[in-house]
Scaffold this motif. Structure first.
Motif, PDB file in Angstrom:
ATOM      1  N   GLU A  17      -0.090  -5.507  17.249  1.00 43.38           N
ATOM      2  CA  GLU A  17      -1.073  -6.568  17.516  1.00 43.38           C
ATOM      3  C   GLU A  17      -2.432  -6.259  16.884  1.00 43.38           C
TER       4      GLU A  17
ATOM      5  N   ARG B 116       0.947 -10.780  24.037  1.00 47.53           N
ATOM      6  CA  ARG B 116       1.777 -11.292  22.959  1.00 47.53           C
ATOM      7  C   ARG B 116       1.546 -12.789  22.768  1.00 47.53           C
TER       8      ARG B 116
ATOM      9  N   ALA C  58      -1.721 -13.222  21.054  1.00 44.46           N
ATOM     10  CA  ALA C  58      -1.639 -12.885  19.642  1.00 44.46           C
ATOM     11  C   ALA C  58      -0.887 -13.937  18.867  1.00 44.46           C
TER      12      ALA C  58
END
Length: 514
Positions: free
Chosen positions: A24, A132, A135
């Motif tokens: 990330e 997640r 991102a």
């Protein structure tokens, strides 16, 4: 083994988390660089603006060679941090095991630690999922990463402080008020959890859904009950052996005895009622037999008195026998006359009875015997109406064994089975009665022989029919009849020391009390 599995799982999760964070960060850094370079060159002529996710994709595919060094450094750092966390957790687990071994930590503490670690793992998984998603939508900024780092640092510091406090408390044993309050709260929560578990078990038992723990508890309870019962039985046996019966035992024994007595009384009453309600004809026959016996005894007594008065000698038994026989004959003649008179009073003479279906058998037996043995061996032959019309042969004493042997081995007769043998005392003589049956011919016959009462002796039939062994012993024991040729003639009931033979009409007990 469970702790080692947990440690390995945690290491695996930490490594995966570190790799995800590195990816990330790399994607965010590359997206920032792409945006900066686009702004510097003024690359807006196409009217297209790439999103952070597109930029990250392009950076991953196109600039992988430039990104490899920073990615490797971040992965190494992440792995280092994950290794440190794993070592810390391993040290904490080791400390907890040592505390459990020394008594400082209980099974509940370990279970609580496991639950806490599971909750933390779930929280971290949720946080990673959120990161997640951020991102993927491009919403992950440097500020978010810094906040994550700060939060992780604070959690690490809090955990370190908590561990330090626990170590100090375990080392000094001085639990504070906060510790006591926390322990009480924890104990209350555990108590509520146990109550809920018990409630669940009761509901499961009510619905039939028993678990392994329920079955184990039930088995344990059953084993305890079995041990208790065994102890109680042992105590009762010991009490019975020592004579220590209780009042309840005595009362129960009394009730059982009373019930048994009532049952016996009922059975006796039933027998008496059956005897009272028996056939009147049988009672009449018994009374007539008793009257005959008394008359015979009186006649014998009178004959003995007359012999004594005449001075013929008290020991003249032949004269007494003759007189007794004459009296018996006179009595029989009188009975016949009375019977004929009674028949005449009923309005006519008695009609002859119908012929028996066994008359042809009787005629056949007599014919075959007379043809082979002569007419002198038989004294009489008749159909016994009182014994199911069995053909009956009365033979001479001297021809008794010869006729019996002929009845067994002759091909026209072949009486291979002896079903009955007994003796009878008729006062004037004795009689042996033998019942034979031919299985090949399906025919019966009865054989009778009269013998001297003073010297009752006859040939044994054991050589012909071994089944005559015990019946002849019985006749010898109860009547004194001796059977010549018997292999082992003994007193089968009373014993050799018994005086007299009880079924003889002149039997007098040797012992008055018997």
């Amino acid at each position: 083994m469970d702790e080692e599995k947990d440690l390995a799982q945690r290491k695996k999760e930490a490594a995966e988390r570190a790799r995800q964070i590195a990816r990330e960060r790399l994607a965010a850094k590359q997206a920032a660089e792409q945006a900066k370079s686009a702004a510097d060159h003024g690359d807006t002529s196409t009217g297209e603006l790439k999103t952070p996710s597109d930029l990250s994709t392009d950076s991953v595919t196109e600039g992988s060679d430039a990104a490899q060094p920073s990615s490797a450094e971040e992965l190494a750092a992440a792995k280092k941090r994950a290794a440190e966390e794993a070592r810390a957790k391993a040290a904490e687990l080791r400390r907890q095991r040592e505390a459990a071994a020394t008594g400082g930590a209980t099974e509940e503490d370990l279970a609580a630690a496991k639950r806490k670690a599971a909750e933390e793992a779930r929280a971290k998984a949720a946080e990673l999922r959120r990161q997640r998603e951020a991102a993927a939508t491009g919403g992950a900024t440097e500020e978010d990463l810094a906040a994550v780092k700060r939060k992780a640092a604070e959690e690490a510091r809090a955990k370190a402080a908590e561990l330090r406090r626990q170590r100090e408390a375990a080392a000094t044993g001085g639990a504070t008020e906060e510790d006591l309050a926390a322990a009480k709260k924890k104990a209350a929560e555990e108590a509520r959890a146990k109550a809920a578990e018990l409630r669940r078990q009761r509901e499961a038992a009510a619905t039939g859904g028993t678990t392994e723990e329920d079955l184990a508890a039930a088995k344990k309870k059953a084993a305890e009950e079995a041990r208790a019962k065994a102890a109680e039985l042992r105590r009762q046996r010991e009490a019975a052996a020592a004579g220590g019966t209780t009042e309840e035992d005595l009362e129960l024994a009394k009730k059982k005895a009373a019930a048994a007595a009532k049952a016996k009384a009922a059975a006796l009453a039933k027998q008496k009622a059956a005897a009272a309600g028996s056939d009147d004809e049988l009672a009449k026959k018994k009374a007539a037999a008793a009257a005959k016996a008394k008359a015979a005894a009186a006649a014998k007594a009178r004959a003995a008195a007359m012999a004594k008065q005449q001075g013929d000698g008290a020991g003249d038994d032949d004269t007494a026998k003759q007189k007794a026989a004459a009296a018996a004959k006179a009595k029989a003649a009188a009975a016949a006359r009375a019977k004929a008179k009674a028949a005449g009073a009923r309005g006519g003479t008695e009609q002859p009875s119908s012929p028996s279906p066994n008359d042809p058998l009787l005629q056949k037996y007599v014919r075959v015997i007379e043809e082979h043995l002569g007419p002198d061996v038989l004294e009489d032959a008749y159909i016994n109406r009182l014994a199911k019309d069995v053909p009956t042969l009365v033979v001479n004493k001297e021809a008794y064994y010869k006729v019996a042997e002929f009845l067994k081995y002759n091909e026209q007769l072949r009486f291979d089975y002896l079903s009955e043998l007994h003796g009878t005392d008729f006062q004037t003589h004795m009689e042996v009665y033998v019942h034979l049956y031919s299985y090949p011919k399906r025919q019966p016959v009865a054989l009778k022989v009269k013998i001297d009462r003073d010297n009752p002796e006859i040939d044994s039939l054991v050589p012909l029919w071994p089944g005559a062994n015990w019946p002849e012993c019985e006749a010898y024991d109860l009547l004194g009849i001796r059977f010549r040729g018997h292999p082992n003639l003994i007193r089968i009931f009373l014993g050799e020391q018994w005086v007299g033979h009880p079924l003889r009409k002149d039997y007098e007990p040797y012992d008055a009390e018997v």
